[in-house]
Scaffold this motif. Structure first.
Motif, PDB file in Angstrom:
ATOM      1  N   GLU A   1       0.798  -1.212   0.000  1.00  8.54           N
ATOM      2  CA  GLU A   1       0.000   0.000   0.000  1.00  8.54           C
ATOM      3  C   GLU A   1       0.836   1.270   0.000  1.00  8.54           C
ATOM      4  OE1 GLU A   1      -2.521  -0.340   3.339  1.00  8.54           O
ATOM      5  OE2 GLU A   1      -3.809  -1.924   2.465  1.00  8.54           O
ATOM      6  N   GLY A   2       2.159   1.146  -0.034  1.00  7.86           N
ATOM      7  CA  GLY A   2       3.030   2.305  -0.164  1.00  7.86           C
ATOM      8  C   GLY A   2       3.789   2.713   1.065  1.00  7.86           C
ATOM      9  N   ALA A   3       3.778   1.917   2.114  1.00  6.34           N
ATOM     10  CA  ALA A   3       4.541   2.248   3.315  1.00  6.34           C
ATOM     11  C   ALA A   3       6.028   2.124   3.038  1.00  6.34           C
ATOM     12  CB  ALA A   3       4.136   1.332   4.464  1.00  6.34           C
ATOM     13  N   SER A   4       6.825   2.982   3.667  1.00 11.78           N
ATOM     14  CA  SER A   4       8.273   2.958   3.469  1.00 11.78           C
ATOM     15  C   SER A   4       8.877   1.733   4.135  1.00 11.78           C
ATOM     16  CB  SER A   4       8.900   4.222   4.049  1.00 11.78           C
ATOM     17  OG  SER A   4       8.690   4.272   5.450  1.00 11.78           O
ATOM     18  N   PRO A   5      10.003   1.243   3.590  1.00  9.21           N
ATOM     19  CA  PRO A   5      10.636   0.075   4.222  1.00  9.21           C
ATOM     20  C   PRO A   5      11.007   0.322   5.679  1.00  9.21           C
ATOM     21  CG  PRO A   5      11.518   0.438   2.030  1.00  9.21           C
ATOM     22  CD  PRO A   5      10.674   1.623   2.342  1.00  9.21           C
ATOM     23  N   ALA A   6      11.466   1.549   5.981  1.00  8.30           N
ATOM     24  CA  ALA A   6      11.839   1.834   7.369  1.00  8.30           C
ATOM     25  C   ALA A   6      10.625   1.734   8.296  1.00  8.30           C
ATOM     26  CB  ALA A   6      12.462   3.225   7.467  1.00  8.30           C
ATOM     27  N   ALA A   7       9.475   2.251   7.861  1.00  8.99           N
ATOM     28  CA  ALA A   7       8.271   2.174   8.687  1.00  8.99           C
ATOM     29  C   ALA A   7       7.819   0.729   8.869  1.00  8.99           C
ATOM     30  CB  ALA A   7       7.159   3.007   8.057  1.00  8.99           C
ATOM     31  N   VAL A   8       7.953  -0.081   7.820  1.00  8.56           N
ATOM     32  CA  VAL A   8       7.564  -1.491   7.918  1.00  8.56           C
ATOM     33  C   VAL A   8       8.451  -2.223   8.909  1.00  8.56           C
ATOM     34  CG1 VAL A   8       7.437  -3.656   6.646  1.00  8.56           C
ATOM     35  CG2 VAL A   8       6.553  -1.556   5.611  1.00  8.56           C
ATOM     36  N   VAL A   9       9.758  -1.974   8.817  1.00 11.80           N
ATOM     37  CA  VAL A   9      10.686  -2.647   9.737  1.00 11.80           C
ATOM     38  C   VAL A   9      10.424  -2.214  11.168  1.00 11.80           C
ATOM     39  CG1 VAL A   9      13.109  -2.890  10.376  1.00 11.80           C
ATOM     40  CG2 VAL A   9      12.439  -2.989   7.973  1.00 11.80           C
ATOM     41  N   LEU A  10      10.238  -0.896  11.386  1.00 13.15           N
ATOM     42  CA  LEU A  10       9.993  -0.405  12.737  1.00 13.15           C
ATOM     43  C   LEU A  10       8.690  -0.966  13.312  1.00 13.15           C
ATOM     44  CD1 LEU A  10      10.886   1.448  15.043  1.00 13.15           C
ATOM     45  CD2 LEU A  10       9.657   3.316  13.904  1.00 13.15           C
ATOM     46  N   ALA A  11       7.647  -1.018  12.492  1.00 17.43           N
ATOM     47  CA  ALA A  11       6.376  -1.556  12.976  1.00 17.43           C
ATOM     48  C   ALA A  11       6.481  -3.042  13.294  1.00 17.43           C
ATOM     49  CB  ALA A  11       5.287  -1.312  11.929  1.00 17.43           C
ATOM     50  N   SER A  12       7.193  -3.779  12.480  1.00 18.85           N
ATOM     51  CA  SER A  12       7.340  -5.217  12.741  1.00 18.85           C
ATOM     52  C   SER A  12       8.139  -5.462  14.020  1.00 18.85           C
ATOM     53  CB  SER A  12       8.017  -5.897  11.554  1.00 18.85           C
ATOM     54  OG  SER A  12       9.321  -5.360  11.340  1.00 18.85           O
ATOM     55  N   ILE A  13       9.183  -4.658  14.253  1.00 19.56           N
ATOM     56  CA  ILE A  13       9.966  -4.826  15.487  1.00 19.56           C
ATOM     57  C   ILE A  13       9.124  -4.485  16.706  1.00 19.56           C
ATOM     58  CG2 ILE A  13      11.929  -3.933  16.779  1.00 19.56           C
ATOM     59  CD1 ILE A  13      13.410  -3.614  14.156  1.00 19.56           C
ATOM     60  N   THR A  14       8.367  -3.403  16.610  1.00 21.67           N
ATOM     61  CA  THR A  14       7.547  -2.986  17.755  1.00 21.67           C
ATOM     62  C   THR A  14       6.484  -4.027  18.086  1.00 21.67           C
ATOM     63  OG1 THR A  14       7.903  -0.664  17.157  1.00 21.67           O
ATOM     64  CG2 THR A  14       6.078  -1.163  18.648  1.00 21.67           C
ATOM     65  N   GLN A  15       5.749  -4.478  17.069  1.00 23.19           N
ATOM     66  CA  GLN A  15       4.699  -5.458  17.325  1.00 23.19           C
ATOM     67  C   GLN A  15       5.267  -6.796  17.775  1.00 23.19           C
ATOM     68  OE1 GLN A  15       1.607  -5.828  14.423  1.00 23.19           O
ATOM     69  NE2 GLN A  15       1.637  -3.653  13.871  1.00 23.19           N
ATOM     70  N   GLY A  16       6.389  -7.196  17.163  1.00 26.12           N
ATOM     71  CA  GLY A  16       6.992  -8.463  17.568  1.00 26.12           C
ATOM     72  C   GLY A  16       7.493  -8.435  19.005  1.00 26.12           C
ATOM     73  N   SER A  17       8.152  -7.342  19.394  1.00 21.94           N
ATOM     74  CA  SER A  17       8.633  -7.230  20.774  1.00 21.94           C
ATOM     75  C   SER A  17       7.472  -7.209  21.754  1.00 21.94           C
ATOM     76  CB  SER A  17       9.483  -5.961  20.920  1.00 21.94           C
ATOM     77  OG  SER A  17      10.570  -5.969  20.017  1.00 21.94           O
ATOM     78  N   TRP A  18       6.411  -6.480  21.397  1.00 21.76           N
ATOM     79  CA  TRP A  18       5.256  -6.432  22.288  1.00 21.76           C
ATOM     80  C   TRP A  18       4.628  -7.808  22.460  1.00 21.76           C
ATOM     81  CZ3 TRP A  18      -0.022  -7.255  21.281  1.00 21.76           C
ATOM     82  CH2 TRP A  18      -0.879  -6.907  22.315  1.00 21.76           C
ATOM     83  N   ARG A  19       4.527  -8.560  21.378  1.00 19.52           N
ATOM     84  CA  ARG A  19       3.952  -9.899  21.478  1.00 19.52           C
ATOM     85  C   ARG A  19       4.819 -10.818  22.333  1.00 19.52           C
ATOM     86  NH1 ARG A  19      -1.407 -10.673  20.466  1.00 19.52           N
ATOM     87  NH2 ARG A  19      -2.048  -9.266  18.796  1.00 19.52           N
ATOM     88  N   PHE A  20       6.131 -10.773  22.130  1.00 22.28           N
ATOM     89  CA  PHE A  20       7.015 -11.643  22.899  1.00 22.28           C
ATOM     90  C   PHE A  20       6.950 -11.333  24.392  1.00 22.28           C
ATOM     91  CE2 PHE A  20       9.881 -12.665  19.109  1.00 22.28           C
ATOM     92  CZ  PHE A  20       9.487 -13.986  19.100  1.00 22.28           C
ATOM     93  N   VAL A  21       6.872 -10.057  24.741  1.00 30.30           N
ATOM     94  CA  VAL A  21       6.973  -9.672  26.143  1.00 30.30           C
ATOM     95  C   VAL A  21       5.632  -9.789  26.861  1.00 30.30           C
ATOM     96  CG1 VAL A  21       7.545  -7.788  27.720  1.00 30.30           C
ATOM     97  CG2 VAL A  21       8.943  -8.177  25.686  1.00 30.30           C
ATOM     98  N   THR A  22       4.556  -9.283  26.259  1.00 28.36           N
ATOM     99  CA  THR A  22       3.291  -9.146  26.980  1.00 28.36           C
ATOM    100  C   THR A  22       2.331 -10.309  26.794  1.00 28.36           C
ATOM    101  OG1 THR A  22       2.253  -7.937  25.150  1.00 28.36           O
ATOM    102  CG2 THR A  22       3.457  -6.647  26.801  1.00 28.36           C
ATOM    103  N   ASP A  23       2.378 -11.001  25.679  1.00 30.60           N
ATOM    104  CA  ASP A  23       1.421 -12.089  25.461  1.00 30.60           C
ATOM    105  C   ASP A  23       1.476 -13.154  26.553  1.00 30.60           C
ATOM    106  OD1 ASP A  23      -0.063 -11.218  23.378  1.00 30.60           O
ATOM    107  OD2 ASP A  23       0.467 -12.838  22.001  1.00 30.60           O
ATOM    108  N   PRO A  24       2.658 -13.681  26.902  1.00 33.33           N
ATOM    109  CA  PRO A  24       2.668 -14.720  27.949  1.00 33.33           C
ATOM    110  C   PRO A  24       2.133 -14.226  29.286  1.00 33.33           C
ATOM    111  CG  PRO A  24       4.734 -14.741  26.715  1.00 33.33           C
ATOM    112  CD  PRO A  24       3.998 -13.503  26.301  1.00 33.33           C
ATOM    113  N   MET A  25       2.505 -13.019  29.688  1.00 35.34           N
ATOM    114  CA  MET A  25       2.090 -12.559  31.005  1.00 35.34           C
ATOM    115  C   MET A  25       0.608 -12.203  31.045  1.00 35.34           C
ATOM    116  SD  MET A  25       3.250 -12.418  33.917  1.00 35.34           S
ATOM    117  CE  MET A  25       2.946 -11.779  35.543  1.00 35.34           C
ATOM    118  N   SER A  26       0.068 -11.611  29.983  1.00 37.92           N
ATOM    119  CA  SER A  26      -1.359 -11.293  29.977  1.00 37.92           C
ATOM    120  C   SER A  26      -2.204 -12.555  30.113  1.00 37.92           C
ATOM    121  CB  SER A  26      -1.718 -10.549  28.689  1.00 37.92           C
ATOM    122  OG  SER A  26      -1.019  -9.328  28.595  1.00 37.92           O
TER     123      SER A  26
END
Length: 441
Positions: free
Chosen positions: A272-297
């Protein structure tokens, strides 16, 4: 007149008064009259010395550059005792002293599961990067990191909850079943119910109930299978076992999001036209959040459900309603969490869930006291048999209510206790003896 000498050669009798010069060495007699004074050579004037002279030992040490520390005795100035001479060489201790491997191997405190878990938490990230360096092995490395964060939260939960009766084998059983069966069962139920989070009702019934049921099922099944071995477990222990089940489910869900959901969303964003930097940053943020918070929630919600399963096992009179209430409470919390995710009320829901978990884990004994009192009142209200029992125990459950049981292993503090069959509260201390009349015995 001559006085004859005595026996020792001394004159006898009275002696005449000694005249000046009598007996003086030659040339040193000074007669009467004015005396001659030999002129003296005038000495140069010396500077006036102070009244206080520094002690000699201070001058000696001051010359060697010593430091004077402490208060000296008898009002002297500061001083320091002489330093002992340094040895010519220092001996290195034996390697068995500084590295006592044999003693460490025999130390039981270094062989418990908490020590092993701590070492694993330090080593696992490096191991995952070395063992799975290629991008094609992202699924394997994701599993390693998901289990890593789940174990980190497990250590935190163990320190905060302190379950009195849980053994490592119980944790292994719950974790193994959770990793293998919980996620597939939840996915099957959600697909059957057409899961969605468009409204809070749909989120609760199609997401909250299936996932919370999948996490609670292993605890209920194991409690039935091991009903004799787990008879001594307290509701606090079931809370911790439920939290472990939630950790396993959260780790599996995190891997699913990291390997499938997030890459698909990032690919669509790039198309849809997102920049590669934005895609990488979003993937890192969502991945880190899932790894850290999913088990504890998931551990928090499953722990609350596990606590009510423990209450249902202990208080059979209210078994069905306790289990239903625990599952319904966590399903509502989970459904509301998914519905308001990303908004301000999401933070409120997380705070409420955590506070409920802490309250049940640290002050849940109040609920157990009230349920014990209700069961005792119900037993006391039951009609008694008209005649005596033909043998002891012929009428089970009849007779006067028994005193509440006491569990010495459940450290609930002042908020309550967790009853265990066969353990009764110690009797109150006896009153002191009256004083002996007339004094001491």
């Amino acid at each position: 007149m001559t006085v004859p000498p005595g026996p020792q050669g001394q004159p006898q009798g009275p002696q005449p008064q000694q005249q000046p010069g009598y007996g003086w060495p030659d040339g040193q007699y000074q007669g009467p009259g004015p005396q001659y004074q030999q002129p003296q050579q005038q000495q140069p004037q010396q500077p006036q010395q102070p009244l206080y002279q520094e002690p000699q030992y201070q001058q000696h040490y001051a010359g060697q550059g010593q430091q004077y520390l402490g208060e000296p005795p008898y009002g002297f100035g500061p001083y320091a005792p002489p330093r002992p001479p340094r040895p010519t060489h220092t001996a290195f201790p034996s390697p068995a002293v500084v590295l006592p491997f044999q003693r460490w191997l025999r130390d039981r405190s270094l062989r418990n599961w908490i020590t092993v878990l701590f070492v694993g938490l330090v080593v696992v990230p490096s191991f995952a990067l070395v063992a799975f360096p290629d991008l094609s092995q992202a699924t394997q490395s994701s599993w390693v990191f998901a289990v890593y964060f789940a174990c980190a939260w497990l250590l935190v939960l163990w320190i905060s909850v302190r379950p009195p009766m849980v053994k490592p084998l119980m944790l292994a059983e719950v974790a193994a079943i959770g990793l293998v069966l919980e996620a597939p069962l939840a996915v099957f139920l959600e697909r059957t119910l057409h899961a969605g989070t468009d409204n809070v009702v749909s989120s609760v019934f199609t997401v909250g109930i299936p996932e919370e049921f999948a996490k609670a099922l292993p605890i209920a099944v194991l409690a039935y299978v091991h009903r004799h071995a787990w008879a001594s477990l307290t509701p606090k222990d079931y809370l911790f076992l439920g939290a472990v089940s939630g950790l396993a489910f959260g780790a599996a869900e995190a891997v699913e999001y990291i390997t499938k959901v997030i890459p698909g969303e990032m690919t669509q964003a790039a198309q849809e036209g997102a920049s590669p930097a934005a895609v990488v940053l979003a993937s890192i943020t969502q991945g880190s959040w899932r790894f850290v918070t999913d088990p504890m929630s998931h551990a928090i919600w499953a722990g609350i459900t596990g606590y009510f399963i423990g209450l249902a096992v202990r208080f059979t009179r209210h078994r069905v309603w306790l289990a239903i209430f625990g599952l319904a409470l966590t399903a509502v919390l989970h459904g509301v969490n998914d519905y308001v995710a990303g908004h301000f009320w999401w933070i409120v829901e997380i705070v409420v869930s955590v506070l409920l978990f802490v309250a049940y884990s640290q002050a849940g004994g109040v609920i157990e006291q009230d349920l014990s009192a209700a069961e005792q009142a119900a037993d006391a209200a039951r009609p008694q048999p008209s005649g005596p029992a033909p043998w002891p125990g012929a009428h089970p459950g009849w007779g006067p209510p028994q005193p509440p049981a006491w569990n010495p292993a459940a450290g609930w503090g002042t908020s309550g206790f967790t009853p265990l069959p066969g353990h009764y509260a110690p009797p109150p201390p006896a009153a002191p003896y009256p004083p002996y009349p007339g004094g001491s015995a």
